[in-house]
Design an enzyme around this catalytic site. Sequence first.
Site, PDB file in Angstrom:
ATOM      1  CD  GLU A 168      -2.740   1.012   2.603  1.00 43.87           C
ATOM      2  OE1 GLU A 168      -2.346   0.349   3.594  1.00 43.87           O
ATOM      3  OE2 GLU A 168      -3.851   1.543   2.544  1.00 43.87           O
ATOM      4  CD  GLU A 214      -7.568   1.085   5.997  1.00 44.63           C
ATOM      5  OE1 GLU A 214      -6.781   0.231   6.396  1.00 44.63           O
ATOM      6  OE2 GLU A 214      -7.237   2.029   5.250  1.00 44.63           O
TER       7      GLU A 214
HETATM    8  C1  LER Z   1      -3.048   3.445   6.879  1.00 47.15           C
HETATM    9  O1  LER Z   1      -3.237   4.781   6.602  1.00 47.15           O
HETATM   10  C2  LER Z   1      -3.863   2.587   5.991  1.00 47.15           C
HETATM   11  O2  LER Z   1      -4.454   3.007   5.043  1.00 47.15           O
HETATM   12  C3  LER Z   1      -3.913   1.169   6.354  1.00 47.15           C
HETATM   13  O3  LER Z   1      -4.415   0.404   5.311  1.00 47.15           O
HETATM   14  C4  LER Z   1      -2.583   0.680   6.826  1.00 47.15           C
HETATM   15  O4  LER Z   1      -2.676  -0.538   7.433  1.00 47.15           O
HETATM   16 MN    MN Z   2      -5.563   1.618   3.656  1.00 46.17          MN
END
Ligand code: LER
Ligand code: MN
Length: 286
Positions: free
Chosen positions: A146, A240
């Site tokens: 990521e 998320e």
């Molecule tokens: C952190 O900013 C994020 O986007 C997560 O996916 C990291 O584990």
């Molecule tokens: Mn993330």
Amino acid sequence: MKFGVNTLLWTAGFDRSHLELLPRLKEQGFDGVEIATFRFDGFPAQDIRRALDDCGLERTFCSALTGELSLVSDDAKIRQRALDFVRQGIETAAELGASVMVGPYCAPVGQLLGRRRTADEWSRAVEGLRSLGETLDACRVTLAVEPLNRFETYFLNTAADAVALCEEVGHPRVGVLFDTFHANIEEKDIAAACRSLGRHLKHVHACENDRGIPGSGHVEWPAVFAALGALGYDGWLVIESFGFGIPEIAAAACIWRDLAPSPEAIAFDGLRFLRQQASLGAQASA
Ligand code: LER
Ligand code: MN
């Protein structure tokens, strides 16, 4: 496309005490859950796997390099510790029955050194990720790395750099996690950045620009879904965000206020919105 939600909305370390959440997520219409933890020792993967199976939920696995763990450090011992950690994570993902492990796996979240990355650090990231290939193949897990925004890492911020990294690593099980929150900060055009990932796109985090309810902010979701459609993306779209009252998460993700009336509003209202956007996108391209 399959829809999931990341457990960081409720806890920094998913364990047996959180299993009661799973039937509720199934009931709301999620296809799967992204189980997140930063500690693999003692992690009850088998029990969580069974509980997910019992609910008919699929799963993905999320973690991150934190603290001193770094694949790009000039200290070989630190690199080795980071590699051991990611390897253990990949094995844990397999134990959980997840086919993808996602998160930032080059430099630790929050590490800012007051300078840009160096060519040596880049080479160490390539070498480290490449060396995970055997474990990824053996466990049949894909690692989706990521890019984070500039306030969380100095190392990997953009889709263009993530593509360059994957091209150099050259392993089909090392790809990219595209997070709309980070892209909203770093990219000139979120949808174009997403499209540019091509075959390297292995996972998506659906996050509003303020980490609030997807659809309540200014991320251009129709364009994002058009980009995913153009790529023929049929992987996971995982909501998320982060629990508002969890100190470890607040400190790591800079959550200093309530982002919505409740974590459930982000998950459940977000899911309804994203499914609607996905079906509108599908109708538009039919
Ligand atoms: C952190 O900013 C994020 O986007 C997560 O996916 C990291 O584990
Ligand atoms: Mn993330």
